[in-house]
Design an enzyme around this catalytic site. Sequence first.
Site, PDB file in Angstrom:
ATOM      1  N   ARG A   1       0.833  -1.206   0.000  1.00  0.00           N
ATOM      2  CA  ARG A   1       0.000   0.000   0.000  1.00  0.00           C
ATOM      3  C   ARG A   1       0.868   1.256   0.000  1.00  0.00           C
ATOM      4  NH1 ARG A   1      -4.041   0.122   4.458  1.00  0.00           N
ATOM      5  NH2 ARG A   1      -4.843   1.887   3.254  1.00  0.00           N
TER       6      ARG A   1
ATOM      7  N   HIS B   1      -5.023   8.797  11.798  1.00  0.00           N
ATOM      8  CA  HIS B   1      -4.930   7.334  11.605  1.00  0.00           C
ATOM      9  C   HIS B   1      -3.508   6.919  11.291  1.00  0.00           C
ATOM     10  CE1 HIS B   1      -9.508   7.135  10.588  1.00  0.00           C
ATOM     11  NE2 HIS B   1      -9.278   7.277  11.857  1.00  0.00           N
TER      12      HIS B   1
ATOM     13  N   CYS C   1       7.872   1.102  17.350  1.00  0.00           N
ATOM     14  CA  CYS C   1       8.350  -0.145  17.954  1.00  0.00           C
ATOM     15  C   CYS C   1       7.132  -0.928  18.430  1.00  0.00           C
ATOM     16  CB  CYS C   1       9.250   0.168  19.145  1.00  0.00           C
ATOM     17  SG  CYS C   1       9.554  -1.283  20.179  1.00  0.00           S
TER      18      CYS C   1
ATOM     19  N   CYS D   1      13.066  -2.429  15.631  1.00  0.00           N
ATOM     20  CA  CYS D   1      13.205  -1.188  16.391  1.00  0.00           C
ATOM     21  C   CYS D   1      14.677  -0.908  16.620  1.00  0.00           C
ATOM     22  CB  CYS D   1      12.480  -1.337  17.734  1.00  0.00           C
ATOM     23  SG  CYS D   1      12.882  -0.001  18.874  1.00  0.00           S
TER      24      CYS D   1
HETATM   25  N1  APR Z   1     -13.764  13.501  -4.019  1.00  0.00           N
HETATM   26  C1  APR Z   1     -14.398  13.518  -2.811  1.00  0.00           C
HETATM   27  N2  APR Z   1     -14.897  12.403  -2.218  1.00  0.00           N
HETATM   28  C2  APR Z   1     -14.760  11.245  -2.862  1.00  0.00           C
HETATM   29  C3  APR Z   1     -14.124  11.151  -4.120  1.00  0.00           C
HETATM   30  C4  APR Z   1     -13.614  12.360  -4.678  1.00  0.00           C
HETATM   31  N3  APR Z   1     -13.016  12.379  -5.858  1.00  0.00           N
HETATM   32  N4  APR Z   1     -14.175   9.843  -4.526  1.00  0.00           N
HETATM   33  C5  APR Z   1     -14.791   9.162  -3.531  1.00  0.00           C
HETATM   34  N5  APR Z   1     -15.149  10.001  -2.546  1.00  0.00           N
HETATM   35  C6  APR Z   1     -15.829   9.695  -1.299  1.00  0.00           C
HETATM   36  C7  APR Z   1     -16.686   8.455  -1.341  1.00  0.00           C
HETATM   37  O1  APR Z   1     -17.961   8.789  -1.791  1.00  0.00           O
HETATM   38  C8  APR Z   1     -16.712   8.035   0.108  1.00  0.00           C
HETATM   39  O2  APR Z   1     -17.775   8.683   0.766  1.00  0.00           O
HETATM   40  O3  APR Z   1     -14.864   9.411  -0.356  1.00  0.00           O
HETATM   41  C9  APR Z   1     -15.383   8.548   0.657  1.00  0.00           C
HETATM   42  C10 APR Z   1     -14.339   7.484   0.950  1.00  0.00           C
HETATM   43  O4  APR Z   1     -14.800   6.729   2.008  1.00  0.00           O
HETATM   44  P1  APR Z   1     -13.902   5.595   2.673  1.00  0.00           P
HETATM   45  O5  APR Z   1     -13.306   4.772   1.630  1.00  0.00           O
HETATM   46  O6  APR Z   1     -14.738   4.924   3.684  1.00  0.00           O
HETATM   47  O7  APR Z   1     -12.743   6.396   3.354  1.00  0.00           O
HETATM   48  P2  APR Z   1     -12.760   7.173   4.752  1.00  0.00           P
HETATM   49  O8  APR Z   1     -14.088   7.705   5.055  1.00  0.00           O
HETATM   50  O9  APR Z   1     -11.633   8.108   4.710  1.00  0.00           O
HETATM   51  O10 APR Z   1     -12.475   6.022   5.810  1.00  0.00           O
HETATM   52  C11 APR Z   1     -11.256   5.499   5.810  1.00  0.00           C
HETATM   53  O11 APR Z   1     -11.461   4.413   7.789  1.00  0.00           O
HETATM   54  O12 APR Z   1     -10.983   2.412   8.218  1.00  0.00           O
HETATM   55  C12 APR Z   1     -10.568   3.599   8.455  1.00  0.00           C
HETATM   56  O13 APR Z   1      -8.326   4.002   8.936  1.00  0.00           O
HETATM   57  C13 APR Z   1      -9.195   3.783   7.900  1.00  0.00           C
HETATM   58  O14 APR Z   1      -8.521   6.060   7.397  1.00  0.00           O
HETATM   59  C14 APR Z   1      -9.314   4.992   7.029  1.00  0.00           C
HETATM   60  C15 APR Z   1     -10.736   5.377   7.164  1.00  0.00           C
END
Ligand code: APR
Length: 446
Positions: free
Chosen positions: A246, A298, A306, A341
């Site tokens: 990633r 996050h 560590c 670490c």
């Molecule tokens: N511009 C704005 N928003 C967008 C775009 C874009 N171009 N493309 C997608 N999205 C929106 C989607 O509609 C969705 O609502 O971004 C959101 C992404 O949601 P997630 O994938 O759930 O990401 P996020 O809300 O940041 O959650 C991720 O959850 O699990 C934890 O640690 C993990 O940081 C991570 C967090």
Amino acid sequence: MKSHIADLVTKALDQLAADNILNAGDIRPPVIERARDASHGDFATNAAMVNSKAAKMRPRDLAEKLVAALPASDAVQAVEIAGPGFINFRLAENSLHSLIPQIMRQGHSYGRSQAGAGKRVQVEFVSANPTGPLSTGHGRQGVLGDCIARLLEATGWDVTREYYFNDGGRQMRVLGDSVKSLLDRPHGLILWLTGAGISAESGIPTFRGKEGYWQVGSRNYQAEEMATWSAYQEMPDEVWAWYLYRRGVCRAADPNAAHRALVRAEKHQGDRFLLVTQNVDGLHLRAGNSLERTYQIHGNIDFMRCSRECLPAPIPLPDGIDLRWEKGRSLVGEELDRLKCPSCGALGRPHVLWFDESYDEANFRFQSSIDAARHASLIVVVGTTGATSLPMHIGTIAAQREVPMIVVNPEPNPFSELVRRAGRGAFLSGTAGEWVPELVGALRST
Ligand code: APR
């Protein structure tokens, strides 16, 4: 052609009236329509059916009289009586040809009529609500509305086109209040809360988007399974391989227009600016936002800690670990050694908040984020599903404090729901790339 057939039938009915078979005053206007079944011909009329009572005749008998009374026409090849008394017309092969010179002669006025007889009609369409998002639906309504207006004009109606601009009422007042509260609080903190959506346009799949799974042996693991302390304890090398993969994806991506706009925002807004991000991709910092005003709640995929937490703070991943890490590639011993670490020799762990872990202040600026939400005068939420607790907590604080919130997301989310319920702020449906530069520009003047 239909009007020609109607003309023939009307003349025949008038003839029957003249012949005292029908009383002119009792004649009921016939319906002329395209024959539903082509084998019945081109047009059909129920003239005999609707007038048989007035003629005190069986419909078929009246139909025969009607057919006999029809004026001759080159356009009609055959007339048949069918069923209970329908009269079917079969057009002559060349009947339509005669229309061509007519069309040529009449040009654009061909097909027009005065059916509307100058009556006034108002066609209101689009009328988008200025406080809500414009969608392709409005575009479609624009085309449809204009076509209807043109059709009515072509058939002799006096058409008024109306675009109802709802620039009054509650929603406009709410929008006005929101903008005013922005201007009235020039000195308050502007808190930007971002999620995976802001990096989507840099090519990093959103967390709950089509990230796919990670295969270990024959088993497929979802992100939510891999991103846990228990997975790390069970298979640290596999978890590391996943994070290095990633990290490669993140490093291959570049900050986009929305990231760059937030760098400008930090410049314009100075200490009124604060960025709280859920993203571990490091793109905000790479774009130029300062670590001091960017809370990575996050973690950050370029850092490690560590596993015994003996270090005071996260450290950057050591050099010598490939930045490009193919999916499915495993770590060799020497690479695992590098991830140990530097202080106690225990294996390091990615500096990312896992699903079976809790926020804290030292690693994830938990309390600072809450405090910021308690002092913000505006909160802008960009690209998140609100699936994690701290971001939602920030949103709830904003709602409780009646602070305007602006939500940028292609689809509604729990934050836009808070805005809708509070009647304060705005939901800007669209992408980060579309709205964030706009917002930063708009806020520059406050
Ligand atoms: N511009 C704005 N928003 C967008 C775009 C874009 N171009 N493309 C997608 N999205 C929106 C989607 O509609 C969705 O609502 O971004 C959101 C992404 O949601 P997630 O994938 O759930 O990401 P996020 O809300 O940041 O959650 C991720 O959850 O699990 C934890 O640690 C993990 O940081 C991570 C967090």
